[in-house]
Scaffold this motif. Structure first.
Motif, PDB file in Angstrom:
ATOM      1  N   GLY A   6       0.920  -1.196  -0.054  1.00  0.00           N
ATOM      2  CA  GLY A   6      -0.056   0.077   0.060  1.00  0.00           C
ATOM      3  C   GLY A   6       0.728   1.258  -0.135  1.00  0.00           C
ATOM      4  N   ALA A   7       1.962   1.379  -0.192  1.00  0.00           N
ATOM      5  CA  ALA A   7       2.935   2.161  -0.225  1.00  0.00           C
ATOM      6  C   ALA A   7       2.852   3.034  -1.699  1.00  0.00           C
ATOM      7  CB  ALA A   7       4.401   1.928  -0.158  1.00  0.00           C
ATOM      8  N   LYS A   8       3.061   4.417  -1.581  1.00  0.00           N
ATOM      9  CA  LYS A   8       3.193   5.153  -2.788  1.00  0.00           C
ATOM     10  C   LYS A   8       4.692   4.912  -3.242  1.00  0.00           C
ATOM     11  CE  LYS A   8       1.970   8.874  -0.779  1.00  0.00           C
ATOM     12  NZ  LYS A   8       1.659  10.327  -0.606  1.00  0.00           N
ATOM     13  N   VAL A   9       4.950   4.224  -4.677  1.00  0.00           N
ATOM     14  CA  VAL A   9       6.209   3.767  -5.000  1.00  0.00           C
ATOM     15  C   VAL A   9       6.739   4.575  -6.158  1.00  0.00           C
ATOM     16  CG1 VAL A   9       7.704   1.925  -5.636  1.00  0.00           C
ATOM     17  CG2 VAL A   9       5.563   1.373  -4.250  1.00  0.00           C
ATOM     18  N   ILE A  10       7.809   5.186  -6.084  1.00  0.00           N
ATOM     19  CA  ILE A  10       8.545   6.224  -6.968  1.00  0.00           C
ATOM     20  C   ILE A  10       9.505   5.165  -7.445  1.00  0.00           C
ATOM     21  CG2 ILE A  10       9.983   8.015  -7.455  1.00  0.00           C
ATOM     22  CD1 ILE A  10       8.422   9.465  -5.007  1.00  0.00           C
ATOM     23  N   PHE A  11       9.791   5.042  -8.633  1.00  0.00           N
ATOM     24  CA  PHE A  11      11.053   4.138  -8.923  1.00  0.00           C
ATOM     25  C   PHE A  11      11.680   5.195 -10.340  1.00  0.00           C
ATOM     26  CE2 PHE A  11       7.532   2.009 -11.200  1.00  0.00           C
ATOM     27  CZ  PHE A  11       8.210   1.435 -12.249  1.00  0.00           C
ATOM     28  N   PHE A  12      13.089   4.614 -10.381  1.00  0.00           N
ATOM     29  CA  PHE A  12      13.888   5.321 -11.226  1.00  0.00           C
ATOM     30  C   PHE A  12      14.640   4.325 -12.086  1.00  0.00           C
ATOM     31  CE2 PHE A  12      13.585   7.910  -7.446  1.00  0.00           C
ATOM     32  CZ  PHE A  12      13.101   8.946  -7.896  1.00  0.00           C
ATOM     33  N   LYS A  56      -2.344   2.418 -10.027  1.00  0.00           N
ATOM     34  CA  LYS A  56      -2.181   3.406  -8.937  1.00  0.00           C
ATOM     35  C   LYS A  56      -1.056   3.412  -7.823  1.00  0.00           C
ATOM     36  CE  LYS A  56      -5.203   5.760  -5.686  1.00  0.00           C
ATOM     37  NZ  LYS A  56      -6.666   5.774  -5.015  1.00  0.00           N
ATOM     38  N   ASN A  57      -0.674   4.465  -7.717  1.00  0.00           N
ATOM     39  CA  ASN A  57       0.401   4.731  -6.754  1.00  0.00           C
ATOM     40  C   ASN A  57       1.864   3.999  -7.101  1.00  0.00           C
ATOM     41  OD1 ASN A  57      -0.891   6.134  -4.639  1.00  0.00           O
ATOM     42  ND2 ASN A  57      -1.777   4.357  -3.647  1.00  0.00           N
ATOM     43  N   ALA A  58       2.240   4.098  -8.511  1.00  0.00           N
ATOM     44  CA  ALA A  58       3.121   3.487  -8.895  1.00  0.00           C
ATOM     45  C   ALA A  58       3.969   4.494 -10.089  1.00  0.00           C
ATOM     46  CB  ALA A  58       3.180   2.134  -9.750  1.00  0.00           C
ATOM     47  N   TYR A  59       4.953   5.099  -9.529  1.00  0.00           N
ATOM     48  CA  TYR A  59       5.406   6.492 -10.432  1.00  0.00           C
ATOM     49  C   TYR A  59       6.727   6.210 -10.907  1.00  0.00           C
ATOM     50  CZ  TYR A  59       1.494   8.353  -7.528  1.00  0.00           C
ATOM     51  OH  TYR A  59       0.722   8.634  -6.868  1.00  0.00           O
ATOM     52  N   PHE A  60       6.772   6.077 -12.674  1.00  0.00           N
ATOM     53  CA  PHE A  60       8.375   5.896 -12.741  1.00  0.00           C
ATOM     54  C   PHE A  60       8.724   7.125 -13.456  1.00  0.00           C
ATOM     55  CE2 PHE A  60      10.525   5.129 -16.953  1.00  0.00           C
ATOM     56  CZ  PHE A  60      11.871   4.439 -16.296  1.00  0.00           C
ATOM     57  N   TYR A  61      10.199   7.267 -13.147  1.00  0.00           N
ATOM     58  CA  TYR A  61      10.937   8.595 -13.428  1.00  0.00           C
ATOM     59  C   TYR A  61      12.234   7.857 -14.324  1.00  0.00           C
ATOM     60  CZ  TYR A  61       8.071  11.523 -10.724  1.00  0.00           C
ATOM     61  OH  TYR A  61       6.958  12.244 -10.311  1.00  0.00           O
ATOM     62  N   GLU A  62      12.292   8.414 -15.530  1.00  0.00           N
ATOM     63  CA  GLU A  62      13.465   7.917 -16.419  1.00  0.00           C
ATOM     64  C   GLU A  62      14.624   8.752 -15.710  1.00  0.00           C
ATOM     65  OE1 GLU A  62      15.377   8.413 -20.913  1.00  0.00           O
ATOM     66  OE2 GLU A  62      13.397   9.297 -20.349  1.00  0.00           O
ATOM     67  N   LEU A  63      15.866   8.025 -15.396  1.00  0.00           N
ATOM     68  CA  LEU A  63      16.983   8.566 -14.727  1.00  0.00           C
ATOM     69  C   LEU A  63      18.245   7.820 -14.932  1.00  0.00           C
ATOM     70  CD1 LEU A  63      18.255  10.613 -12.883  1.00  0.00           C
ATOM     71  CD2 LEU A  63      17.721   9.263 -10.972  1.00  0.00           C
ATOM     72  N   ASP A  64      19.149   8.454 -15.688  1.00  0.00           N
ATOM     73  CA  ASP A  64      20.511   7.815 -15.848  1.00  0.00           C
ATOM     74  C   ASP A  64      21.237   8.336 -14.330  1.00  0.00           C
ATOM     75  OD1 ASP A  64      23.019   7.081 -16.019  1.00  0.00           O
ATOM     76  OD2 ASP A  64      23.489   8.248 -18.045  1.00  0.00           O
ATOM     77  N   LEU A  65      21.518   7.111 -13.460  1.00  0.00           N
ATOM     78  CA  LEU A  65      22.019   7.301 -12.173  1.00  0.00           C
ATOM     79  C   LEU A  65      23.461   7.831 -12.225  1.00  0.00           C
ATOM     80  CD1 LEU A  65      20.707   4.244 -10.263  1.00  0.00           C
ATOM     81  CD2 LEU A  65      19.737   6.448  -9.765  1.00  0.00           C
ATOM     82  N   THR A  66      23.827   7.586 -13.460  1.00  0.00           N
ATOM     83  CA  THR A  66      25.523   8.456 -13.143  1.00  0.00           C
ATOM     84  C   THR A  66      25.462   9.699 -13.544  1.00  0.00           C
ATOM     85  OG1 THR A  66      25.707   7.970 -15.904  1.00  0.00           O
ATOM     86  CG2 THR A  66      26.317   5.937 -14.374  1.00  0.00           C
ATOM     87  N   ASP A  67      24.474  10.458 -13.938  1.00  0.00           N
ATOM     88  CA  ASP A  67      24.201  11.812 -14.259  1.00  0.00           C
ATOM     89  C   ASP A  67      23.569  12.327 -12.777  1.00  0.00           C
ATOM     90  OD1 ASP A  67      23.723  14.550 -14.661  1.00  0.00           O
ATOM     91  OD2 ASP A  67      22.789  13.936 -16.682  1.00  0.00           O
ATOM     92  N   LEU A  68      24.801  12.825 -11.920  1.00  0.00           N
ATOM     93  CA  LEU A  68      24.464  13.055 -10.389  1.00  0.00           C
ATOM     94  C   LEU A  68      23.685  14.399 -10.544  1.00  0.00           C
ATOM     95  CD1 LEU A  68      27.852  12.044  -8.799  1.00  0.00           C
ATOM     96  CD2 LEU A  68      25.515  10.782  -9.008  1.00  0.00           C
TER      97      LEU A  68
END
Length: 253
Positions: free
Chosen positions: A38-44, A60-72
């Motif tokens: 039941g958490a609101k989940v943000i994932f990258f 619902k409550n799943a949020y995806f964001y595109e992200l290159d983790l090496t770009d700090l």
């Protein structure tokens, strides 16, 4: 094989959780596990197709964001946007990594720097991005994903192994500094986990036999096995635990 029962952690419901490398493999299992609580989940993730597919599947409550983790610099911006759009982050799971193999004598300075960027650097800067929110709430949980690779001395992966060793050290440093703010920081060291990538890239019948002979338990761990431990460390049921390393390797080391 019997499926492990699923624990319910009522305190995780409605918490905002951020997970790096969440589009596939262990990360996707962690995303799904928090969502089930039941958490609101943000994932990258840099894998846009898999990220959108998982977010659509969960709904619902799943949020995806595109992200290159090496770009700090971009990491800091995207975390800020996600926090504004979804809510202040209560829990961070630093899962993103790439266990690339590399010949010792072929490692260049650029390759070394890139490997640490993919496997280590972002864990610190992701933590830095969420710490202000956690300090305001005087509570929070950070779970860093390392690996038994460094304790085994995995061959043909010196940069990856060095990164994973550093993550355990980073965990101890953050736990000590953030404890007075009510923020817990722990580390998980998975062993071999049966993901499509591992099966495709590394596992041969000989390696499979070698791993199983090395483990106390004669089964391969699967992504939900690791996700279950992450849930426990993120929940208040483990409020007495910080500055700890949990080895989840079926008894390999």
């Amino acid at each position: 094989m019997m499926t492990a029962p699923k624990a319910i952690y009522p305190d995780l419901a409605n918490k905002t959780v951020a997970i790096t490398g969440g589009a596939s493999g262990i990360g996707a299992a962690i995303v799904s596990a928090f969502h089930e609580q039941g958490a609101k989940v943000i994932f990258f993730d840099i894998d846009v197709a898999s990220g959108h597919e998982l977010a659509k599947e969960l709904g619902k409550n799943a949020y995806f964001y595109e992200l290159d983790l090496t770009d700090l610099n971009q990491l800091t911006k995207v975390f800020s946007v996600a926090s504004q759009e979804v809510g202040p982050i209560n829990i961070l799971v630093n899962n993103g990594a790439n266990d690339m193999r590399h010949d010792l004598m072929a490692v260049t300075p650029d390759y070394w720097r890139q490997s640490l960027a993919v496997n280590l650097d972002h864990q610190f800067f992701a933590a830095k991005a969420v710490i202000p929110y956690m300090c305001e709430q005087q509570t929070g949980a950070i779970v860093n994903m390392s690996s038994i690779a460094w304790r085994l001395g995995l061959e043909n992966a010196p940069a990856y192994v060095a990164s994973k060793a550093a993550i355990e050290g980073l965990t101890h440093s953050l736990a000590r500094e953030l404890g007075p703010e009510g923020i817990r920081v722990n580390c998980i060291l998975p062993g071999f986990v049966e993901t499509p990538k591992q099966l495709e890239k590394w596992i041969t019948p000989d390696i499979q036999e070698q791993i199983l002979n090395s483990q106390c338990l004669k089964r391969f761990n699967k992504p939900p096995d690791i996700a279950n431990i992450v849930l426990m460390l993120a929940s208040d049921v483990s409020q007495a635990m910080t500055n700890q390393t949990i080895v989840a390797d079926a008894g390999w080391i």
